[in-house]
Design a protein around this motif. Structure first.
Motif, PDB file in Angstrom:
ATOM      1  N   CYS A  43       0.840  -1.031  -0.114  1.00 30.67           N
ATOM      2  CA  CYS A  43       0.417   0.006   0.006  1.00 30.67           C
ATOM      3  C   CYS A  43       0.759   1.317  -0.102  1.00 30.67           C
ATOM      4  O   CYS A  43       1.870   1.194   0.481  1.00 30.67           O
ATOM      5  CB  CYS A  43      -0.682  -0.090   1.262  1.00 30.67           C
ATOM      6  N   ASN A  44       0.454   2.016  -0.348  1.00 26.17           N
ATOM      7  CA  ASN A  44       1.119   3.478  -0.667  1.00 26.17           C
ATOM      8  C   ASN A  44       0.320   4.535  -0.681  1.00 26.17           C
ATOM      9  O   ASN A  44      -0.721   4.679  -0.928  1.00 26.17           O
ATOM     10  CB  ASN A  44       1.930   3.236  -1.933  1.00 26.17           C
ATOM     11  N   SER A  45       0.673   6.047  -0.053  1.00 30.42           N
ATOM     12  CA  SER A  45      -0.090   6.878  -0.133  1.00 30.42           C
ATOM     13  C   SER A  45       0.861   7.991  -0.849  1.00 30.42           C
ATOM     14  O   SER A  45       2.244   7.652   0.179  1.00 30.42           O
ATOM     15  CB  SER A  45      -0.652   7.609   1.626  1.00 30.42           C
ATOM     16  N   SER A  46       0.713   9.157  -1.318  1.00 29.39           N
ATOM     17  CA  SER A  46       0.962  10.342  -1.506  1.00 29.39           C
ATOM     18  C   SER A  46       1.703  11.021  -0.682  1.00 29.39           C
ATOM     19  O   SER A  46       2.245  12.067  -0.640  1.00 29.39           O
ATOM     20  CB  SER A  46       0.990  10.860  -3.013  1.00 29.39           C
ATOM     21  N   THR A  47       0.834  11.216   1.266  1.00 36.20           N
ATOM     22  CA  THR A  47       1.135  12.216   2.173  1.00 36.20           C
ATOM     23  C   THR A  47       1.064  11.066   2.893  1.00 36.20           C
ATOM     24  O   THR A  47       0.751   9.525   2.948  1.00 36.20           O
ATOM     25  CB  THR A  47      -0.263  12.873   2.343  1.00 36.20           C
ATOM     26  N   THR A  48       1.340  11.104   4.504  1.00 35.47           N
ATOM     27  CA  THR A  48       1.514  10.686   5.619  1.00 35.47           C
ATOM     28  C   THR A  48       0.761  10.586   6.098  1.00 35.47           C
ATOM     29  O   THR A  48      -0.180  11.149   6.410  1.00 35.47           O
ATOM     30  CB  THR A  48       2.486  11.854   6.447  1.00 35.47           C
ATOM     31  N   LEU A  49       0.816   8.590   6.491  1.00 35.73           N
ATOM     32  CA  LEU A  49      -0.122   8.136   7.721  1.00 35.73           C
ATOM     33  C   LEU A  49      -0.531   8.081   8.934  1.00 35.73           C
ATOM     34  O   LEU A  49       0.757   8.310   8.897  1.00 35.73           O
ATOM     35  CB  LEU A  49      -0.561   7.196   6.797  1.00 35.73           C
ATOM     36  N   SER A  50      -1.575   8.247   9.571  1.00 32.58           N
ATOM     37  CA  SER A  50      -1.052   8.670  10.702  1.00 32.58           C
ATOM     38  C   SER A  50      -1.033   7.511  11.555  1.00 32.58           C
ATOM     39  O   SER A  50      -0.184   6.902  12.422  1.00 32.58           O
ATOM     40  CB  SER A  50      -2.461   9.775  11.656  1.00 32.58           C
ATOM     41  N   ASN A  51      -2.191   6.325  11.009  1.00 32.11           N
ATOM     42  CA  ASN A  51      -1.715   4.840  11.144  1.00 32.11           C
ATOM     43  C   ASN A  51      -2.547   4.482  10.037  1.00 32.11           C
ATOM     44  O   ASN A  51      -3.288   4.475   9.123  1.00 32.11           O
ATOM     45  CB  ASN A  51      -2.634   4.415  12.530  1.00 32.11           C
ATOM     46  N   ILE A  52      -2.329   2.994  10.355  1.00 34.35           N
ATOM     47  CA  ILE A  52      -3.256   1.446   8.390  1.00 34.35           C
ATOM     48  C   ILE A  52      -3.428   0.649   9.636  1.00 34.35           C
ATOM     49  O   ILE A  52      -2.641   0.023  10.123  1.00 34.35           O
ATOM     50  CB  ILE A  52      -2.039   2.066   7.577  1.00 34.35           C
ATOM     51  N   GLN A  53      -4.295   0.443   8.617  1.00 29.09           N
ATOM     52  CA  GLN A  53      -5.061  -0.843   9.374  1.00 29.09           C
ATOM     53  C   GLN A  53      -4.966  -1.958   7.448  1.00 29.09           C
ATOM     54  O   GLN A  53      -5.152  -1.224   7.048  1.00 29.09           O
ATOM     55  CB  GLN A  53      -6.770  -0.449   9.389  1.00 29.09           C
ATOM     56  N   TRP A  54      -5.285  -3.244   8.333  1.00 26.53           N
ATOM     57  CA  TRP A  54      -5.174  -4.451   7.119  1.00 26.53           C
ATOM     58  C   TRP A  54      -6.564  -5.408   7.453  1.00 26.53           C
ATOM     59  O   TRP A  54      -7.297  -6.068   8.851  1.00 26.53           O
ATOM     60  CB  TRP A  54      -4.549  -4.552   6.751  1.00 26.53           C
ATOM     61  N   TYR A  55      -7.307  -5.157   6.625  1.00 25.61           N
ATOM     62  CA  TYR A  55      -8.494  -6.370   7.000  1.00 25.61           C
ATOM     63  C   TYR A  55      -7.898  -7.403   5.765  1.00 25.61           C
ATOM     64  O   TYR A  55      -8.354  -7.396   4.615  1.00 25.61           O
ATOM     65  CB  TYR A  55      -9.622  -5.421   6.215  1.00 25.61           C
ATOM     66  N   LYS A  56      -9.552  -8.702   5.492  1.00 22.26           N
ATOM     67  CA  LYS A  56      -9.177 -10.019   4.850  1.00 22.26           C
ATOM     68  C   LYS A  56     -10.474 -10.203   5.097  1.00 22.26           C
ATOM     69  O   LYS A  56     -11.035  -9.962   5.408  1.00 22.26           O
ATOM     70  CB  LYS A  56      -8.371 -10.872   5.509  1.00 22.26           C
ATOM     71  N   GLN A  57     -10.986 -10.402   2.965  1.00 24.61           N
ATOM     72  CA  GLN A  57     -11.973 -10.343   3.081  1.00 24.61           C
ATOM     73  C   GLN A  57     -12.584 -11.998   2.563  1.00 24.61           C
ATOM     74  O   GLN A  57     -11.528 -12.009   1.340  1.00 24.61           O
ATOM     75  CB  GLN A  57     -12.366  -9.279   1.919  1.00 24.61           C
ATOM     76  N   ARG A  58     -13.015 -13.105   2.841  1.00 23.78           N
ATOM     77  CA  ARG A  58     -13.356 -14.388   1.814  1.00 23.78           C
ATOM     78  C   ARG A  58     -14.417 -14.121   1.286  1.00 23.78           C
ATOM     79  O   ARG A  58     -14.486 -12.767   1.390  1.00 23.78           O
ATOM     80  CB  ARG A  58     -13.557 -15.251   3.357  1.00 23.78           C
ATOM     81  N   PRO A  59     -13.925 -15.197   0.192  1.00 23.50           N
ATOM     82  CA  PRO A  59     -14.786 -14.817  -0.699  1.00 23.50           C
ATOM     83  C   PRO A  59     -16.366 -14.913  -0.746  1.00 23.50           C
ATOM     84  O   PRO A  59     -16.308 -16.045  -0.088  1.00 23.50           O
ATOM     85  CB  PRO A  59     -14.683 -15.904  -1.468  1.00 23.50           C
TER      86      PRO A  59
END
Lengths: 111, 113
Positions: A23-39
């Motif tokens: 994952c990439n952002s052009s501006t600074t992130l305060s935090n990042i989360q990750w999620y998983k979605q099963r089919p």
């Protein structure tokens, strides 16, 4: 508006191979989360990263937050068929604005 | 706790019909969200709410309306359904800040013909 770019869009791997999504952002992130979605399912929270350079592990999953807090990665070691699904990152920038979700990486694992 | 519940699970609408997608959470969360997910695509934020009586537009609000009269409920109203609104709709909630983990409901699969 703010955007979080996620690559690749799709990844097909043989069972036992490793997998990484970025994952990439052009501006600074305060935090990042990750999620998983099963089919056929709904997104489920995996982890949150807050600190610059942070690395967290969950069994075969390793999550990293870049030093500049503009990028993040999820690495799965020795994929299994249970890893199949779409992995989303979601970044928070500041203020009272909601999380911004990436478009996700769909992982297929061939047994 | 049931978490986030959504009804109905599936619905087929004709063009021009209206309907309300229901969402409820029993976790006393302040923040609630509506997303749509088109086939094979990511999540797009439609509307969100930071508390009862307060709502705000997300990325794709056109064609939808929301209300938040209680902490528990956050219904999404579709007026004059169009084929472009065919999608899976997810409701989500988070606790006390907008950066907290989001808990998603099982989704409503809507087809507009």
């Amino acid at each position: 508006g703010q955007q979080v770019m996620q690559i690749p869009q799709y990844q097909h791997v043989q069972e036992g191979e490793d997998f990484t999504t970025y994952c990439n952002s052009s501006t600074t992130l305060s935090n990042i989360q990750w999620y998983k979605q099963r089919p056929g399912g709904h997104p489920v929270f995996l982890i949150q990263l807050v600190k610059s350079g942070e690395v967290k592990k969950q069994k075969r999953l390793t999550f990293q937050f870049g030093e500049a807090k503009k990028n993040s990665s999820l690495h799965i070691t020795a994929t299994q068929t249970t890893d199949v699904g779409t992995y989303f990152c979601a970044g928070w920038y500041s203020g009272n604005t909601p999380l911004v979700f990436g478009k996700g990486t769909r992982l297929s694992v061939i047994a | 706790n049931a978490g986030v519940t959504q009804t109905p699970k599936f619905r087929i609408l004709k063009i021009g019909q209206s309907m309300t997608l229901q969402c409820a959470q029993d976790m006393n969360h302040n923040y609630m969200y509506w997303y749509r997910q088109d086939p094979g695509m990511g999540l797009k934020l439609i509307y969100y709410s930071v508390g009862a009586g307060i709502t705000d537009k997300g990325e794709v609000p056109n064609g939808y309306n929301v209300s938040r009269s209680t902490t528990e409920d956050f219904p999404l109203r579709l007026e004059l359904a169009a084929p472009s609104q065919t999608s899976v709709y997810f409701c989500a909630s988070s606790t006390s800040t907008i950066t907290d983990t989001q808990y998603f409901g099982p989704g409503t699969r809507l087809t507009v013909l």
